[in-house]
Structures are given as structure tokens and as C-alpha cells.
Design a protein around this motif. Structure first.
Motif, PDB file in Angstrom:
ATOM      1  N   VAL A  14       0.852  -1.187   0.000  1.00 44.97           N
ATOM      2  CA  VAL A  14       0.000   0.000   0.000  1.00 44.97           C
ATOM      3  C   VAL A  14       0.893   1.244   0.000  1.00 44.97           C
ATOM      4  CG1 VAL A  14      -1.734   1.322   1.238  1.00 44.97           C
ATOM      5  CG2 VAL A  14      -1.883  -1.165   1.183  1.00 44.97           C
ATOM      6  N   GLY A  15       0.830   1.998  -1.083  1.00 45.85           N
ATOM      7  CA  GLY A  15       1.640   3.202  -1.191  1.00 45.85           C
ATOM      8  C   GLY A  15       0.941   4.454  -0.697  1.00 45.85           C
ATOM      9  N   LYS A  16      -0.395   4.418  -0.700  1.00 41.98           N
ATOM     10  CA  LYS A  16      -1.149   5.601  -0.282  1.00 41.98           C
ATOM     11  C   LYS A  16      -2.534   5.169   0.190  1.00 41.98           C
ATOM     12  CE  LYS A  16      -2.842   8.502  -3.367  1.00 41.98           C
ATOM     13  NZ  LYS A  16      -2.965   9.589  -4.378  1.00 41.98           N
ATOM     14  N   MET A  17      -3.051   5.910   1.161  1.00 40.92           N
ATOM     15  CA  MET A  17      -4.410   5.682   1.651  1.00 40.92           C
ATOM     16  C   MET A  17      -5.100   7.033   1.770  1.00 40.92           C
ATOM     17  SD  MET A  17      -5.660   3.665   5.107  1.00 40.92           S
ATOM     18  CE  MET A  17      -4.600   4.660   6.197  1.00 40.92           C
ATOM     19  N   VAL A  18      -6.299   7.142   1.231  1.00 35.80           N
ATOM     20  CA  VAL A  18      -7.080   8.377   1.297  1.00 35.80           C
ATOM     21  C   VAL A  18      -8.346   8.087   2.098  1.00 35.80           C
ATOM     22  CG1 VAL A  18      -8.280  10.162   0.008  1.00 35.80           C
ATOM     23  CG2 VAL A  18      -6.165   9.175  -0.904  1.00 35.80           C
ATOM     24  N   ILE A  19      -8.594   8.896   3.125  1.00 36.16           N
ATOM     25  CA  ILE A  19      -9.717   8.681   4.036  1.00 36.16           C
ATOM     26  C   ILE A  19     -10.679   9.854   3.960  1.00 36.16           C
ATOM     27  CG2 ILE A  19     -10.398   8.344   6.444  1.00 36.16           C
ATOM     28  CD1 ILE A  19      -7.602   7.190   6.927  1.00 36.16           C
ATOM     29  N   ASP A  20     -11.940   9.560   3.659  1.00 35.40           N
ATOM     30  CA  ASP A  20     -13.019  10.544   3.748  1.00 35.40           C
ATOM     31  C   ASP A  20     -13.721  10.297   5.077  1.00 35.40           C
ATOM     32  OD1 ASP A  20     -15.321  12.059   3.642  1.00 35.40           O
ATOM     33  OD2 ASP A  20     -15.790  11.550   1.563  1.00 35.40           O
ATOM     34  N   PRO A  21     -13.561  11.193   6.073  1.00 41.47           N
ATOM     35  CA  PRO A  21     -14.061  10.926   7.428  1.00 41.47           C
ATOM     36  C   PRO A  21     -15.568  10.752   7.533  1.00 41.47           C
ATOM     37  CG  PRO A  21     -12.460  12.707   7.426  1.00 41.47           C
ATOM     38  CD  PRO A  21     -12.819  12.447   5.998  1.00 41.47           C
ATOM     39  N   GLY A  22     -16.313  11.259   6.547  1.00 41.35           N
ATOM     40  CA  GLY A  22     -17.755  11.056   6.558  1.00 41.35           C
ATOM     41  C   GLY A  22     -18.554  12.119   7.277  1.00 41.35           C
ATOM     42  N   ASP A  23     -17.870  13.140   7.836  1.00 38.59           N
ATOM     43  CA  ASP A  23     -18.590  14.188   8.563  1.00 38.59           C
ATOM     44  C   ASP A  23     -18.574  15.521   7.823  1.00 38.59           C
ATOM     45  OD1 ASP A  23     -15.903  14.731   8.832  1.00 38.59           O
ATOM     46  OD2 ASP A  23     -16.034  15.327  10.948  1.00 38.59           O
ATOM     47  N   GLY A  24     -18.149  15.516   6.568  1.00 41.99           N
ATOM     48  CA  GLY A  24     -18.153  16.734   5.767  1.00 41.99           C
ATOM     49  C   GLY A  24     -16.821  17.429   5.670  1.00 41.99           C
ATOM     50  N   GLN A  25     -15.848  17.058   6.479  1.00 45.00           N
ATOM     51  CA  GLN A  25     -14.545  17.700   6.380  1.00 45.00           C
ATOM     52  C   GLN A  25     -13.743  17.100   5.233  1.00 45.00           C
ATOM     53  OE1 GLN A  25     -11.584  16.728   9.543  1.00 45.00           O
ATOM     54  NE2 GLN A  25     -13.281  15.613  10.513  1.00 45.00           N
ATOM     55  N   GLU A  26     -12.613  17.740   4.891  1.00 44.93           N
ATOM     56  CA  GLU A  26     -11.826  17.323   3.744  1.00 44.93           C
ATOM     57  C   GLU A  26     -11.211  15.942   3.943  1.00 44.93           C
ATOM     58  OE1 GLU A  26      -8.917  20.272   2.890  1.00 44.93           O
ATOM     59  OE2 GLU A  26     -10.372  21.805   2.271  1.00 44.93           O
ATOM     60  N   LYS A  27     -10.908  15.306   2.813  1.00 40.70           N
ATOM     61  CA  LYS A  27     -10.263  14.000   2.854  1.00 40.70           C
ATOM     62  C   LYS A  27      -8.840  14.125   3.397  1.00 40.70           C
ATOM     63  CE  LYS A  27     -12.825  12.242  -1.142  1.00 40.70           C
ATOM     64  NZ  LYS A  27     -12.733  11.671  -2.521  1.00 40.70           N
ATOM     65  N   VAL A  28      -8.367  13.052   3.991  1.00 44.42           N
ATOM     66  CA  VAL A  28      -7.011  12.994   4.530  1.00 44.42           C
ATOM     67  C   VAL A  28      -6.213  12.000   3.684  1.00 44.42           C
ATOM     68  CG1 VAL A  28      -5.594  12.374   6.516  1.00 44.42           C
ATOM     69  CG2 VAL A  28      -7.786  13.534   6.850  1.00 44.42           C
ATOM     70  N   THR A  29      -5.056  12.433   3.187  1.00 43.36           N
ATOM     71  CA  THR A  29      -4.188  11.576   2.393  1.00 43.36           C
ATOM     72  C   THR A  29      -3.011  11.120   3.241  1.00 43.36           C
ATOM     73  OG1 THR A  29      -4.790  12.658   0.313  1.00 43.36           O
ATOM     74  CG2 THR A  29      -2.739  11.405   0.340  1.00 43.36           C
ATOM     75  N   CYS A  30      -2.802   9.822   3.307  1.00 42.87           N
ATOM     76  CA  CYS A  30      -1.720   9.240   4.105  1.00 42.87           C
ATOM     77  C   CYS A  30      -0.743   8.546   3.165  1.00 42.87           C
ATOM     78  CB  CYS A  30      -2.276   8.241   5.107  1.00 42.87           C
ATOM     79  SG  CYS A  30      -3.607   8.895   6.150  1.00 42.87           S
ATOM     80  N   GLU A  31       0.469   9.052   3.079  1.00 39.31           N
ATOM     81  CA  GLU A  31       1.498   8.441   2.258  1.00 39.31           C
ATOM     82  C   GLU A  31       2.145   7.297   3.027  1.00 39.31           C
ATOM     83  OE1 GLU A  31       1.962   9.084  -0.818  1.00 39.31           O
ATOM     84  OE2 GLU A  31       0.791  10.935  -1.003  1.00 39.31           O
ATOM     85  N   LEU A  32       2.128   6.112   2.441  1.00 37.95           N
ATOM     86  CA  LEU A  32       2.689   4.936   3.090  1.00 37.95           C
ATOM     87  C   LEU A  32       3.867   4.433   2.256  1.00 37.95           C
ATOM     88  CD1 LEU A  32      -0.737   3.292   3.975  1.00 37.95           C
ATOM     89  CD2 LEU A  32       0.668   4.764   5.415  1.00 37.95           C
ATOM     90  N   GLY A  33       3.965   3.143   1.990  1.00 35.39           N
ATOM     91  CA  GLY A  33       5.016   2.676   1.109  1.00 35.39           C
ATOM     92  C   GLY A  33       5.880   1.591   1.704  1.00 35.39           C
ATOM     93  N   LEU A  34       6.934   1.244   0.957  1.00 33.44           N
ATOM     94  CA  LEU A  34       7.797   0.126   1.313  1.00 33.44           C
ATOM     95  C   LEU A  34       8.538   0.343   2.612  1.00 33.44           C
ATOM     96  CD1 LEU A  34       8.927  -2.601   0.433  1.00 33.44           C
ATOM     97  CD2 LEU A  34      10.716  -1.377  -0.815  1.00 33.44           C
TER      98      LEU A  34
END
Length: 306
Positions: free
Chosen positions: A205-225
Motif C-alpha cells: 500500500v503506497g497511499k491511503m485516502v480517508i473521507d471521514p464522513g462528517d463533511g470535512q476534507e479527505k485525509v491523504t496518508c502516504e505509506l510505502g515500502l
């Protein structure tokens, strides 16, 4: 299908659907074996390979396969280890229920939009009978073999986030990386083991994007090797003094939402690569998105602990 589904883990009230519309061309490699070429593929459903001529038969519509029997689009499985759940309502037991959805019985392979959704629900014996396990349905469940594990979110400091307290997200190790040897069997790590393998494959998994569901902006989490140490959660520090940037701060509880939970949409991006010993390098096969939905309760700050 029982064995394949048994490998998956799900978070609390998790529903997973793979992206059936993304089907890139397979990455083909020849000469890996002395007497025949092999094809190695990667797409949104999984990755792997096969040797020889492949499949040539046209798919049979699911209705014809049923032969007049009832299509049962769900099955129940035990809740995987490591999932923390409250006590179920009286007379009910927690199960992982898996559904086949958006299927077309008149199409081969169930149609272009068919996929699985998973959830953890409390069920009575009568409710379990709705998804009775019948052997003739095995042929339909086998259509959903996948190499990617179900995304499992670790949420700190408590599995139920509190209002105005940062909630930190991370995938479990088992759901963030997969390594296969030349026989396409799971292996632990890629640095050691199988030094003579002609080929190896990995998905991370190189990246994970989370939409919290309460109307605020998405959060991008950079992951990787090589994830940074800050990608974890420091138990010696309070939630307000963490270095992990993959976090969400909820401003309102989920009490007014459906079933008292926010609907959190998760996009996981898998980076797939192929190792060839004769080239002594990893070849990138692409990045593929898999989506999941988690129902997440958020509470007002009332007590310490999970």
C-alpha cells in the motif's frame, strides 16, 4: 471460497467493494521457465500469474449455472481474530456477513459490476438462516478470488474516536503488504527467503485516502515500502503530541447519523511489482485502487479508555 474469505480481516462494520471497472492489461513476461512462457498480471482485483495457454471457454450465464435453484447472495463467517467488538444484543451473536451485490444472473461471471461487500453484524439464528450455506453456491463465490487483503484500520488512541481528540489511522501489517514467491504462494518479506526464485511478486500500500464522513476534507496518508517511524502511534505521548500526520479530528459525535455511525470511505492504493532474477530488479506493474467503507461511531468525551 471459504479459504479465500478466511484470509480477509474486517474492521468494525466494514464493507468492502473492489473496483470492477478497472481492468488494465496484464503485464506479460516470457522466458521465466525453460519450456513455456508465463503471464503475470496486476489489476484492482489482485495480482498473480499463470503459465500456459490460459482460459478459452466463454463464461456461462449464472442463471444457467443455477439450474432453477435459488441464488443465495450472502454467507456468514466467524469474526476474525483481533477485532474488538462490544457485547452483542441479547439473543444475537457477531458474525462477518459477506454479500454478493450488483450481480446480473443473465451475464457470464455475474456481470461487469458484481462485487463483494463485507460487514460485521449481530445475528439471531433465524437471521443466519437467511444466508444459509449451500454447496451449489460455491461456483459463484469462487469468482471473487483476490490477492489483496481487506483493509483493516488501526485507530488510536481508542477504537472509537472521541470528539475533538485526534484519531490516528494506520493499516495493520497484514493488510498493507503481500509478498509471493515464484509459485505465487505467500512469503514473509522480500529481502530474505527464496534467493533462487526466478520471479517474485509484491504488493504494498503506497497511499491511503480517508473521507471521514462528517463533511470535512479527505485525509491523504502516504505509506510505502519503508514507512517512517512517525507512521505509528507513540503510547508514551498523549493524542495531542503525536508525529503521525494520518489523523482526523471529529468536531461532532455521530449520534445523529444513521445507526449512530459515520460512513468513512477509504481508498487504498496498491503498488504492485515483479522481481526477475535474470534482471536483478523490481519492475513496476502499476498502482491500483481498492475502495472500502467503514461504519465508525464517534462519541463525546466521557471516559478514558477504549
Amino acid at each position: 471460497m471459504r479459504n479465500r474469505l478466511g484470509r480477509g480481516l474486517v474492521a468494525f462494520c466494514l464493507v468492502l467493494g473492489t473496483l470492477a471497472t478497472v481492468q488494465p492489461a496484464a503485464a506479460k513476461v516470457t522466458g521465466s521457465y525453460p519450456d513455456q512462457g508465463c503471464t503475470y498480471y496486476a489489476n484492482s482485483r489482485g495480482f498473480g500469474g499463470y503459465c500456459g495457454g490460459g482460459f478459452t471457454r466463454a463464461p456461462v450465464p449464472w442463471r444457467d449455472r443455477l439450474g432453477g435453484r435459488v441464488f443465495v447472495p450472502c454467507r456468514d463467517f466467524p469474526v476474525p481474530d483481533g477485532i474488538n467488538l462490544p457485547a452483542p444484543p441479547e439473543g444475537k451473536t457477531w458474525f462477518m456477513r459477506v454479500h454478493i451485490v450488483d450481480y446480473d444472473l443473465n451475464a457470464g461471471w455475474g456481470g461487469p459490476n458484481v462485487h463483494l461487500e463485507r460487514e460485521i453484524v449481530p445475528l439471531t439464528p433465524e437471521e443466519r438462516d437467511q444466508c444459509r450455506d449451500v454447496d451449489y453456491m460455491d461456483q459463484f463465490w469462487d469468482r471473487f478470488g483476490t490477492t489483496y487483503p481487506t483493509p483493516v484500520l488501526q485507530i488510536n488512541p481508542t477504537y472509537t474516536p472521541r470528539v475533538n481528540v485526534p484519531a490516528y489511522f494506520k493499516l495493520t501489517p497484514d493488510s498493507s503488504a503481500v509478498f509471493l514467491d515464484e509459485n505465487l504462494r505467500p512469503m514473509i518479506g522480500f529481502r530474505g527467503g527464496c534467493p533462487t526464485c526466478l520471479v517474485r511478486m509484491r504488493a504494498i500500500v503506497g497511499k491511503m485516502v480517508i473521507d471521514p464522513g462528517d463533511g470535512q476534507e479527505k485525509v491523504t496518508c502516504e505509506l510505502g515500502l519503508e514507512p517512517l517511524e512517525s507512521d505509528g502511534y507513540d503510547e508514551t505521548q498523549d493524542p495531542f503530541h503525536q508525529s503521525n500526520p494520518c489523523k482526523v479530528v471529529y468536531k461532532r459525535s455521530s449520534a445523529t447519523q444513521k445507526d449512530g455511525m459515520y460512513t468513512v470511505n477509504i481508498s487504498v492504493f496498491w503498488d504492485v511489482a515483479l522481481w526477475r532474477t535474470d534482471q536483478n530488479s523490481w519492475s513496476d506493474l502499476g498502482r491500483f485502487e481498492v475502495k472500502a467503507v467503514q461504519r465508525l461511531p464517534v462519541q463525546e468525551v466521557q471516559a478514558i479508555g477504549g
